[in-house]
Design an enzyme around this catalytic site. Structure first.
Site, PDB file in Angstrom:
ATOM      1  N   GLY A  99       0.843  -1.191   0.000  1.00 11.20           N
ATOM      2  CA  GLY A  99       0.000   0.000   0.000  1.00 11.20           C
ATOM      3  C   GLY A  99       0.875   1.235   0.000  1.00 11.20           C
ATOM      4  O   GLY A  99       2.001   1.214   0.502  1.00 11.20           O
TER       5      GLY A  99
ATOM      6  N   GLN B  50       3.226   9.923   0.838  1.00  9.23           N
ATOM      7  CA  GLN B  50       4.524   9.245   0.906  1.00  9.23           C
ATOM      8  C   GLN B  50       5.404   9.541  -0.309  1.00  9.23           C
ATOM      9  O   GLN B  50       6.611   9.290  -0.272  1.00  9.23           O
ATOM     10  CB  GLN B  50       4.344   7.733   1.066  1.00  9.23           C
ATOM     11  CG  GLN B  50       3.740   7.354   2.419  1.00  9.23           C
ATOM     12  CD  GLN B  50       3.585   5.855   2.532  1.00  9.23           C
ATOM     13  OE1 GLN B  50       2.617   5.291   2.041  1.00  9.23           O
ATOM     14  NE2 GLN B  50       4.533   5.196   3.172  1.00  9.23           N
TER      15      GLN B  50
ATOM     16  N   CYS C 184       6.577   0.156   7.553  1.00 12.91           N
ATOM     17  CA  CYS C 184       6.135   1.281   6.732  1.00 12.91           C
ATOM     18  C   CYS C 184       7.244   1.659   5.766  1.00 12.91           C
ATOM     19  O   CYS C 184       8.405   1.731   6.170  1.00 12.91           O
ATOM     20  CB  CYS C 184       5.789   2.473   7.631  1.00 12.91           C
ATOM     21  SG  CYS C 184       5.218   3.910   6.715  1.00 12.91           S
ATOM     22  N   LEU C 185       6.867   1.887   4.506  1.00 14.93           N
ATOM     23  CA  LEU C 185       7.870   2.258   3.511  1.00 14.93           C
ATOM     24  C   LEU C 185       8.564   3.574   3.865  1.00 14.93           C
ATOM     25  O   LEU C 185       9.672   3.834   3.406  1.00 14.93           O
ATOM     26  CB  LEU C 185       7.218   2.371   2.123  1.00 14.93           C
ATOM     27  CG  LEU C 185       6.656   1.057   1.560  1.00 14.93           C
ATOM     28  CD1 LEU C 185       5.800   1.320   0.337  1.00 14.93           C
ATOM     29  CD2 LEU C 185       7.786   0.085   1.235  1.00 14.93           C
TER      30      LEU C 185
ATOM     31  N   HIS D 131      -3.626   1.875   8.795  1.00 16.31           N
ATOM     32  CA  HIS D 131      -2.239   2.328   8.646  1.00 16.31           C
ATOM     33  C   HIS D 131      -2.139   3.292   7.458  1.00 16.31           C
ATOM     34  O   HIS D 131      -1.554   4.371   7.562  1.00 16.31           O
ATOM     35  CB  HIS D 131      -1.333   1.106   8.432  1.00 16.31           C
ATOM     36  CG  HIS D 131       0.092   1.454   8.123  1.00 16.31           C
ATOM     37  ND1 HIS D 131       1.141   1.058   8.922  1.00 16.31           N
ATOM     38  CD2 HIS D 131       0.650   2.157   7.100  1.00 16.31           C
ATOM     39  CE1 HIS D 131       2.277   1.517   8.405  1.00 16.31           C
ATOM     40  NE2 HIS D 131       2.004   2.177   7.297  1.00 16.31           N
ATOM     41  N   GLU D 132      -2.725   2.883   6.339  1.00 12.19           N
ATOM     42  CA  GLU D 132      -2.607   3.655   5.103  1.00 12.19           C
ATOM     43  C   GLU D 132      -3.335   4.991   5.213  1.00 12.19           C
ATOM     44  O   GLU D 132      -2.809   6.029   4.819  1.00 12.19           O
ATOM     45  CB  GLU D 132      -3.173   2.808   3.957  1.00 12.19           C
ATOM     46  CG  GLU D 132      -2.396   2.864   2.687  1.00 12.19           C
ATOM     47  CD  GLU D 132      -0.914   2.660   2.892  1.00 12.19           C
ATOM     48  OE1 GLU D 132      -0.194   3.665   2.774  1.00 12.19           O
ATOM     49  OE2 GLU D 132      -0.463   1.546   3.160  1.00 12.19           O
TER      50      GLU D 132
ATOM     51  N   HIS E 179      -1.758   7.920   6.972  1.00 10.66           N
ATOM     52  CA  HIS E 179      -0.820   8.762   6.218  1.00 10.66           C
ATOM     53  C   HIS E 179      -1.501  10.026   5.692  1.00 10.66           C
ATOM     54  O   HIS E 179      -0.833  11.009   5.367  1.00 10.66           O
ATOM     55  CB  HIS E 179      -0.230   7.995   5.035  1.00 10.66           C
ATOM     56  CG  HIS E 179       0.873   7.034   5.420  1.00 10.66           C
ATOM     57  ND1 HIS E 179       2.018   7.438   6.057  1.00 10.66           N
ATOM     58  CD2 HIS E 179       1.005   5.693   5.245  1.00 10.66           C
ATOM     59  CE1 HIS E 179       2.811   6.391   6.256  1.00 10.66           C
ATOM     60  NE2 HIS E 179       2.215   5.318   5.783  1.00 10.66           N
TER      61      HIS E 179
HETATM   62 NI    NI Z   1       3.133   3.413   5.907  1.00  9.93          NI
END
Ligand code: NI
Length: 191
Positions: free
Chosen positions: A49, A54, A103-104, A145-146, A149
């Site tokens: 995701g 991000q 998380c990226l 989570h997504e 952001h």
């Molecule tokens: Ni994340």
């Protein structure tokens, strides 16, 4: 179309509330260019995701693509690629469960986070149509989570016990089989 840089914790954009995406722009060249960038960047990252903030685009657009294969979270339910615009979340039952999240934007780290496990999400899809989706378990965690952001939050904000915040290697060595880990995870994917 381009693979974009994923910004990391400390970048102020990750702490901003993203602007609602202008629904009139859905279907425009700008819109598809944003989607292509998100898709290519997510594919290149190996994640499941990615939220527009991000890649330093502070708008409420998220893509999620969960293969029904083994991820770092173990065997997960598949959820084909989809776009979620201007989403909102309602908690159906306040029963929490925890997963180790990565998380990226926080590469190399994982943390144990408890979140509600039964939610409904309302959103616009990539054609601008209003939709809703009921989600349980790990999928409910992924969406929360997504969507965090989009409101300037990161999973680390939800970690209650900081002894359960770990580098990936140490997670694999010391926490993979914790009682806290419900799934037999394997580190491959980030959200
Ligand atoms: Ni994340």
């Amino acid at each position: 179309m381009a693979i974009r840089d994923i910004i990391r914790m400390g970048h102020p954009t990750l702490r901003q509330i993203a602007a609602p995406y202008d629904a009139k722009k859905i279907g425009t060249e700008d819109f598809f260019s944003l989607l292509d960038d998100l898709k290519e960047t997510l594919e290149a990252s190996g994640g499941i995701g990615l939220a527009a903030p991000q890649i330093n685009e502070s708008v409420q657009v998220v893509i999620i693509d969960i293969p029904g294969t083994e991820t770092r979270y173990g065997e997960t339910e598949a959820l084909p690629f989809a776009v979620y615009i201007n989403p909102s979340i309602s908690v159906v039952e306040n029963e929490n469960a925890g997963y180790w999240e990565g998380c990226l934007s926080i590469p190399g780290m994982m943390g144990y986070v408890e979140r509600p496990q039964h939610i409904v999400v309302d959103y616009l899809d990539e054609t601008g149509k209003r939709n809703s989706l009921t989600l349980k378990g790990f999928l409910a965690t992924v969406f929360q989570h997504e969507f965090d952001h989009l409101i300037g939050k990161l999973y680390i904000d939800h970690i209650q016990d900081l002894s359960l915040f770990s580098f990936e290697k140490e997670y694999q060595a010391f926490h993979l089989n914790d009682e806290t880990e419900e799934l037999d995870g394997q580190v491959k994917n980030s959200i």
